[in-house]
Design a protein around this motif. Structure first.
Motif, PDB file in Angstrom:
ATOM      1  N   GLY A 167       0.802  -1.211   0.000  1.00  0.00           N
ATOM      2  CA  GLY A 167       0.000   0.000   0.000  1.00  0.00           C
ATOM      3  C   GLY A 167       0.836   1.263   0.000  1.00  0.00           C
ATOM      4  N   TRP A 168       2.157   1.120  -0.061  1.00  0.00           N
ATOM      5  CA  TRP A 168       3.031   2.287  -0.126  1.00  0.00           C
ATOM      6  C   TRP A 168       2.912   2.959  -1.485  1.00  0.00           C
ATOM      7  CZ3 TRP A 168       8.438   0.240   1.886  1.00  0.00           C
ATOM      8  CH2 TRP A 168       8.293  -0.156   3.217  1.00  0.00           C
ATOM      9  N   PRO A 169       3.178   4.266  -1.549  1.00  0.00           N
ATOM     10  CA  PRO A 169       3.317   4.904  -2.861  1.00  0.00           C
ATOM     11  C   PRO A 169       4.504   4.288  -3.602  1.00  0.00           C
ATOM     12  CG  PRO A 169       3.103   6.545  -1.111  1.00  0.00           C
ATOM     13  CD  PRO A 169       3.287   5.220  -0.434  1.00  0.00           C
ATOM     14  N   LEU A 170       4.411   4.245  -4.921  1.00  0.00           N
ATOM     15  CA  LEU A 170       5.483   3.631  -5.712  1.00  0.00           C
ATOM     16  C   LEU A 170       6.822   4.310  -5.446  1.00  0.00           C
ATOM     17  CD1 LEU A 170       6.459   1.643  -7.825  1.00  0.00           C
ATOM     18  CD2 LEU A 170       5.737   3.262  -9.600  1.00  0.00           C
ATOM     19  N   GLY A 171       6.796   5.637  -5.313  1.00  0.00           N
ATOM     20  CA  GLY A 171       8.043   6.354  -5.050  1.00  0.00           C
ATOM     21  C   GLY A 171       8.694   5.928  -3.754  1.00  0.00           C
ATOM     22  N   ALA A 172       7.878   5.695  -2.724  1.00  0.00           N
ATOM     23  CA  ALA A 172       8.409   5.272  -1.433  1.00  0.00           C
ATOM     24  C   ALA A 172       8.977   3.855  -1.520  1.00  0.00           C
ATOM     25  CB  ALA A 172       7.318   5.338  -0.367  1.00  0.00           C
ATOM     26  N   ALA A 173       8.283   2.967  -2.229  1.00  0.00           N
ATOM     27  CA  ALA A 173       8.770   1.598  -2.394  1.00  0.00           C
ATOM     28  C   ALA A 173      10.082   1.584  -3.161  1.00  0.00           C
ATOM     29  CB  ALA A 173       7.723   0.752  -3.115  1.00  0.00           C
TER      30      ALA A 173
END
Length: 202
Positions: A147-153
């Motif tokens: 469920g993280w934003p793609l940028g954070a992942a």
């Protein structure tokens, strides 16, 4: 799903050419000796420890990352498999032919040129729609499951491999920073430019 595995001849050429350019661009960054992209820092660090070439480790790491796709239920394609086989191979071959530059301005130019070649290669093979590379699929899978934003992942994964690679002996530096800052916008531009080719041409 079938279209990920049975490309038209032109899409296949774009896939192979794009990934070969990607590996060549990574080699240019390595040859500049200013710091590599995060995953290549990791490949270089593990290569130092194992005695294998950096390209061989790039391919091997790609294959191992694919195992992490299983619990993430990511779907591979021909492009995914080709990435494992081609990028590291192109990297090793290009490193064999690239000059050993010592003057800083030329090294900076080689590094920036490598980033642009990586971006162009990415833009070409991503628009074929034949499946993401192992590393990109890992990050998108983590983002979807967590469920993280793609940028954070992406930031979490790349920071982890960067630190691990640096501790193992990989080279990180200003080139790593330049890659982190410019690769996203450059790939976006490359995808837009390549995307202007009509679908029936691919």
């Amino acid at each position: 799903m079938l279209t990920r595995w049975v490309p038209s001849p032109l899409r296949l050429v774009c896939l192979v050419g794009g990934q070969w350019l990607f590996g060549t661009g990574e080699a240019m960054i390595v040859a500049a000796h200013l710091g590599n992209s995060p995953w290549t820092v990791f490949a270089q660090g593990t290569a130092v420890r194992t005695g294998l070439s950096i390209g061989s480790m790039t391919n091997l790491i790609g294959a191992l990352v694919l195992l992490l796709w299983i619990p993430l239920r990511q779907r591979p394609g021909l492009g995914t498999v080709a990435n494992v086989l081609l990028v590291g191979t192109a990297l090793d071959l290009a490193l064999h032919w690239l000059p050993d530059l010592t003057a800083l301005p030329w090294r900076i130019a080689l590094c920036i040129g490598g980033i642009l070649v990586v971006a162009l290669g990415s833009g070409i093979y991503l628009t074929t729609g034949l499946g993401p590379g192992p590393r990109d699929g890992l990050m998108t899978g983590i983002a979807r499951v967590s469920g993280w934003p793609l940028g954070a992942a992406r930031a979490a994964v790349e920071a982890t491999v960067l630190i691990a690679g640096w501790l193992l002996g990989g080279v990180a530096g200003i080139g790593t920073l330049l890659f982190a800052v410019f690769i996203g916008p450059c790939v976006h531009l490359a995808v837009r430019l390549v995307g202007r080719i009509p679908d029936d041409e691919l």
